[in-house]
Design an enzyme around this catalytic site. Structure first.
Site, short mmCIF file in Angstrom:
data_model
loop_
_atom_site.label_atom_id
_atom_site.label_comp_id
_atom_site.label_asym_id
_atom_site.label_seq_id
_atom_site.Cartn_x
_atom_site.Cartn_y
_atom_site.Cartn_z
N TYR A 141 8.27 15.78 27.28
CA TYR A 141 9.16 16.95 27.39
C TYR A 141 10.25 16.71 28.43
O TYR A 141 11.44 16.91 28.16
CB TYR A 141 8.36 18.21 27.79
N ARG A 160 5.20 27.47 18.35
CA ARG A 160 4.64 26.57 19.36
C ARG A 160 5.29 25.20 19.26
O ARG A 160 5.26 24.56 18.20
CB ARG A 160 3.13 26.46 19.11
N GLU A 213 8.18 29.74 29.88
CA GLU A 213 7.38 29.02 28.87
C GLU A 213 5.90 29.43 28.98
O GLU A 213 5.00 28.59 28.87
CB GLU A 213 7.54 27.50 28.95
N HIS A 261 12.72 23.28 30.71
CA HIS A 261 11.98 22.66 31.81
C HIS A 261 12.93 22.30 32.94
O HIS A 261 12.91 21.16 33.46
CB HIS A 261 11.20 21.43 31.32
#
Lengths: 341, 341
Positions: free
Chosen positions: A194, A71, A284, A223
């Site tokens: 992020y 994680r 994700e 991302h």
């Protein structure tokens, strides 16, 4: 085959978090640190945590295999010293390895590193070696900001990072550039830190000649590349201003983007702007955005739907789903080939 | 009429930079600080710096009016103390005011503030008052990170910022949320820090109830909103997860995006995803990206071309070019109305 190159073990049994909380409580008090042997998670517990979560959704969505790492938000490299990070990374990597052994058709591991702010990155090598050689990891996650939002480490182009790059090149494994929890109140972890880190990492590469020193080094920017594809014209213009070669030539042999962009217009832009050879399928899942989009009635993170709906040829879709992953992650390709896939 | 709401005085006569360098050299030595009166720039020099640069390009591109503020990267609020920032802001704001007086049809000023890391934001009010009341400024630029890339100030939702918001509400002026030069080696100023700040600011608003306290407060997020429109699904999903109202309701009465996105696919996404009432035309010309795009043979920052080519109705284009700016910047509307425009 559909390979999701970006999955984290976000659903580990509660015992893991409990152990970690004990470890955090003991920071600064080495004598009271919990032992790794005090954490006991059975295979049945692992199986259950996967079958009811990631594997269930993979089956529902038609995904075959996930590159599976600890994680991200729990890496928290800013907590404690190298020993704390080292013990924690070993535990998390072992769990992902065990998941990959329990579900060899569906999960293959990628390692977190025992990074610690200000510590020589060579200290990460033993864990990296173990994960590749003993656990069959096909990639690493590299945190460009182990301070957790204070950005106290040098840019990725700095020699500080070279020990890790040398090992990556030797093993021919890529790194996903992925930060962890922000402990800076300015940055929301999944909504700002992020995405900022993705943009920052790309720009650190753009302004440097890192890939001259390491022509085969490969970074996956998650991302959907943060803000990069949306501002592709800006980045092309900045590179031109700096007398760098065109981005395709300067960076795109070495930098790849995943598809963790949670709406159709974003995926449309990504696949329009970035060459198809540089896009790797990912969701994700189960991660930052777990809900159902009221506009579509589908999960926000069901990114396969967006790829299916994007305007492209089947061969392009094949590259995004499988072909590029097998090229960028040669050890993944070798493992699949060994399985006859 | 086409209003560019995002222009900086990046082409000021060299004497300005020379004076600033003397001021910087004297940081920590108050006795050797240069006096503002030692900076002498004539109206002819100002005229020349504008006519050959911004105004020439505005004419070439068909832009009528620019909301004009001091050069963002030169604000550098991290340098020196409040006195240093205060003197510097006064000088820069006066120059933009003089430009607006020399070219009242083409430039209207927006103010930088004399921010300084850790200093009470109430200290910015006298400069703000002067700029609005004496200089006719129609907006301010607010730096959410006066530390220059170390992000040591609290988030925009914190009461630290309220003195400025109270004055903004009183004057009914918006703030463009705009950082300055990064002095953190991790962040390239225009390629990472600017975009990261845009994303960060949006997320700080999303996670807070700032606009409950200030229902009429208005922020313009520049550079097309950083990563936000590209990841609109992510932000919608995160808001939903946090039990916030839909973004339209939660934020879009108060947050607006400019069109400083330097390629067609980015503008297409922006105008597809963000409601047209929340998009304001801008180019940030002459700014970070000054070159010509080899793909189009036009300037990267000639954003009017992208708006012209985007799929929308003329009434929508009118809102982006003029209507929204007059609504979000009421003092701009009043000034134009007084000019009979």
């Amino acid at each position: 085959m559909i390979i999701d190159i970006h999955g984290h073990y976000t659903t580990a049994p509660k015992a893991l978090e409990t152990w970690r909380n004990r470890q955090i409580a003991a920071v600064g008090q080495p004598a009271s640190r919990p032992k790794p042997s005090e954490l006991n998670i059975s295979d049945d517990e692992l199986r259950d945590s996967i079958e009811t979560n990631q594997l269930r959704l993979m089956r529902e969505r038609g995904l075959d295999l996930t590159v599976f790492s600890p994680r991200a938000s729990f890496m928290a490299h800013h907590i404690g010293d190298f020993e704390v990070s080292s013990t924690w990374a070993a535990i998390c990597n072992e769990l992902c390895y065990r998941v990959s052994q329990l579900f060899p058709q569906h999960f293959i591991p990628a390692a977190m590193l025992p990074q610690s702010p200000g510590v020589d990155t060579a200290s990460c090598i033993p864990e990296l070696v173990k994960c590749v050689e003993e656990y069959g990891n096909v990639a690493i996650n590299l945190n460009p900001d182990p301070s957790g939002g204070h950005w106290t480490s040098p840019p990725l182009s700095d020699r500080y990072w070279y020990p890790i790059y040398e090992k990556m090149v030797e093993y021919d494994i890529p790194a996903m550039i992925h930060v962890s929890t922000s402990c800076n109140a300015c940055f929301h972890t999944t909504g700002a830190h992020y995405l900022n880190a993705d943009t920052t990492a790309f720009m650190q590469c753009l302004t440097s000649d890192l890939f001259h020193d390491f022509p085969t080094l490969r970074f996956v920017i998650p991302h959907g590349g943060g803000a990069v594809p949306y501002h592709w014209g800006r980045f092309r213009g900045l590179a031109q201003e700096m007398k760098k070669p065109p981005l395709e030539e300067h960076l795109l042999d070495n930098i790849f983007f995943d598809t963790c962009v949670y709406h159709q217009p974003g995926i449309n832009l990504l696949t329009e702007v970035i060459p198809v050879d540089n896009i790797l399928f990912a969701s994700e899942m189960i991660g930052a955005v777990r809900g159902i989009d009221p506009y579509t009635q589908h999960y926000f993170d069901d990114t396969k739907r967006y790829i299916e709906a994007a305007d492209m040829h089947p061969e392009q879709r094949f590259k995004i789903y499988e072909g590029n992953a097998r090229r960028v992650y040669p050890r993944l390709d070798a493992a699949l080939t060994a399985q006859g896939r």
